[in-house]
Design a protein around this motif. Sequence first.
Motif, mmCIF file in Angstrom:
data_model
loop_
_atom_site.group_PDB
_atom_site.id
_atom_site.type_symbol
_atom_site.label_atom_id
_atom_site.label_comp_id
_atom_site.label_asym_id
_atom_site.label_seq_id
_atom_site.Cartn_x
_atom_site.Cartn_y
_atom_site.Cartn_z
ATOM 1 N N LEU A 143 -5.128 0.406 11.804
ATOM 2 C CA LEU A 143 -5.252 1.807 12.171
ATOM 3 C C LEU A 143 -4.820 2.722 11.031
ATOM 4 C CD1 LEU A 143 -5.710 4.014 14.330
ATOM 5 C CD2 LEU A 143 -3.356 3.621 15.082
ATOM 6 N N PHE A 144 -3.764 2.326 10.315
ATOM 7 C CA PHE A 144 -3.217 3.169 9.251
ATOM 8 C C PHE A 144 -3.472 2.589 7.864
ATOM 9 C CE2 PHE A 144 -0.584 4.336 12.948
ATOM 10 C CZ PHE A 144 -0.761 5.713 12.923
ATOM 11 N N LYS A 145 -4.521 1.796 7.728
ATOM 12 C CA LYS A 145 -4.785 1.131 6.451
ATOM 13 C C LYS A 145 -5.000 2.113 5.304
ATOM 14 C CE LYS A 145 -9.821 0.566 7.106
ATOM 15 N NZ LYS A 145 -9.894 1.501 8.259
ATOM 16 N N ASP A 146 -5.491 3.304 5.603
ATOM 17 C CA ASP A 146 -5.776 4.282 4.549
ATOM 18 C C ASP A 146 -4.651 5.293 4.364
ATOM 19 O OD1 ASP A 146 -8.321 3.178 4.031
ATOM 20 O OD2 ASP A 146 -9.187 4.286 5.713
ATOM 21 N N ASP A 147 -3.578 5.140 5.098
ATOM 22 C CA ASP A 147 -2.434 6.041 4.961
ATOM 23 C C ASP A 147 -1.309 5.291 4.258
ATOM 24 O OD1 ASP A 147 -0.210 7.693 5.221
ATOM 25 O OD2 ASP A 147 -0.850 8.467 7.158
ATOM 26 N N PRO A 148 -1.007 5.637 3.010
ATOM 27 C CA PRO A 148 0.000 4.876 2.253
ATOM 28 C C PRO A 148 1.416 5.083 2.754
ATOM 29 C CG PRO A 148 -0.676 6.807 1.000
ATOM 30 C CD PRO A 148 -1.576 6.741 2.208
ATOM 31 N N ASN A 149 1.628 6.059 3.615
ATOM 32 C CA ASN A 149 2.984 6.385 4.061
ATOM 33 C C ASN A 149 3.205 6.103 5.537
ATOM 34 O OD1 ASN A 149 4.155 7.275 1.567
ATOM 35 N ND2 ASN A 149 2.805 9.044 1.691
ATOM 36 N N VAL A 150 2.672 4.975 5.994
ATOM 37 C CA VAL A 150 3.005 4.453 7.317
ATOM 38 C C VAL A 150 3.402 2.987 7.138
ATOM 39 C CG1 VAL A 150 2.221 3.943 9.641
ATOM 40 C CG2 VAL A 150 1.457 6.036 8.526
ATOM 41 N N PHE A 151 4.635 2.683 7.447
ATOM 42 C CA PHE A 151 5.170 1.334 7.292
ATOM 43 C C PHE A 151 5.201 0.641 8.648
ATOM 44 C CE2 PHE A 151 9.032 -1.405 7.379
ATOM 45 C CZ PHE A 151 8.570 -2.397 6.521
ATOM 46 N N VAL A 152 4.591 -0.536 8.705
ATOM 47 C CA VAL A 152 4.527 -1.317 9.945
ATOM 48 C C VAL A 152 5.149 -2.683 9.673
ATOM 49 C CG1 VAL A 152 3.051 -2.193 11.786
ATOM 50 C CG2 VAL A 152 2.367 -0.143 10.513
ATOM 51 N N ALA A 153 6.017 -3.131 10.563
ATOM 52 C CA ALA A 153 6.681 -4.415 10.360
ATOM 53 C C ALA A 153 6.825 -5.156 11.676
ATOM 54 C CB ALA A 153 8.054 -4.218 9.727
ATOM 55 N N GLY A 154 6.946 -6.470 11.568
ATOM 56 C CA GLY A 154 7.174 -7.316 12.735
ATOM 57 C C GLY A 154 8.446 -8.114 12.557
ATOM 58 N N ASP A 155 9.343 -8.039 13.534
ATOM 59 C CA ASP A 155 10.588 -8.811 13.548
ATOM 60 C C ASP A 155 11.421 -8.579 12.288
ATOM 61 O OD1 ASP A 155 12.259 -10.658 14.969
ATOM 62 O OD2 ASP A 155 11.725 -12.190 13.513
ATOM 63 N N LEU A 156 11.500 -7.337 11.848
ATOM 64 C CA LEU A 156 12.292 -6.978 10.667
ATOM 65 C C LEU A 156 13.596 -6.335 11.129
ATOM 66 C CD1 LEU A 156 12.139 -6.825 7.501
ATOM 67 C CD2 LEU A 156 11.457 -4.436 7.826
ATOM 68 N N LEU A 157 14.714 -6.757 10.545
ATOM 69 C CA LEU A 157 15.999 -6.197 10.923
ATOM 70 C C LEU A 157 16.084 -4.734 10.499
ATOM 71 C CD1 LEU A 157 18.424 -9.128 10.044
ATOM 72 C CD2 LEU A 157 17.740 -8.356 12.314
#
Length: 244
Positions: A42-56
Amino acid sequence: MVQQLPPQTSDTIYPESDGKPLADNTLQFRWIVTLKGGIDALFKDDPNVFVAGDLLWYPVQGQPKIVQAPDVMVAIGRPKGDRRSYKQWEEDNIPPQVVFEISSKSNTVAELEGTKLDFYQRHGVDEYYLYDPDRIVLKGWLRSGENLESIESMLGWVSPRLGIRFEIVDGELQVFHPNGNRFRDVAEYDRWVEEKEQQIEEREREIEERERQLEEKDRRIQEEQRRSQALMEQLRALGVEPVE
């Protein structure tokens, strides 16, 4: 403008793993990967959206015991890139605005709707979504002032931050992009891509066949015109003026 990744500090030890597995079962893992992958897309073209899985996620500097690892988290306004943990004070003090938890049999209501809800409420999360894939139960909480308030009905709910829509279809949760495309797991996405490629190939073959037919039609028309022209020339040679 692309922001720079946060600087690294080492004053206090912040563990990079809580020693727990990413998921307790394949169903839970599939949903974590599906949600993370769908939001990444969804945010592949937005460099300023960080998505993570199971990150502390450490919200408070100097307090490594204050920590959670959401199954999926989204920090809008922070640059993409690899991190060993999310230290909020190194991220312009921006907390993840949206978090997801996928429950399993090892989770308790007290943990998911008590401890974690309280943590996310206290540390600035705007939207918290909890999905139980075994019972097909979806719950959500939305920030109102200082509190995360329960969303009365999640059917057809659209995330204010992400714009994604939640539905229960044929007894299964389905999540939709703003453009109407459905989130898919990796295997399903591969099949979907193959189907789209096949459809494109079929369409290209149809176009090629149509072009061939048009070329054949043009060839017949040109041949008919040549025959007609030759006939008129023969008639003129016999002194007969053809009527066009």
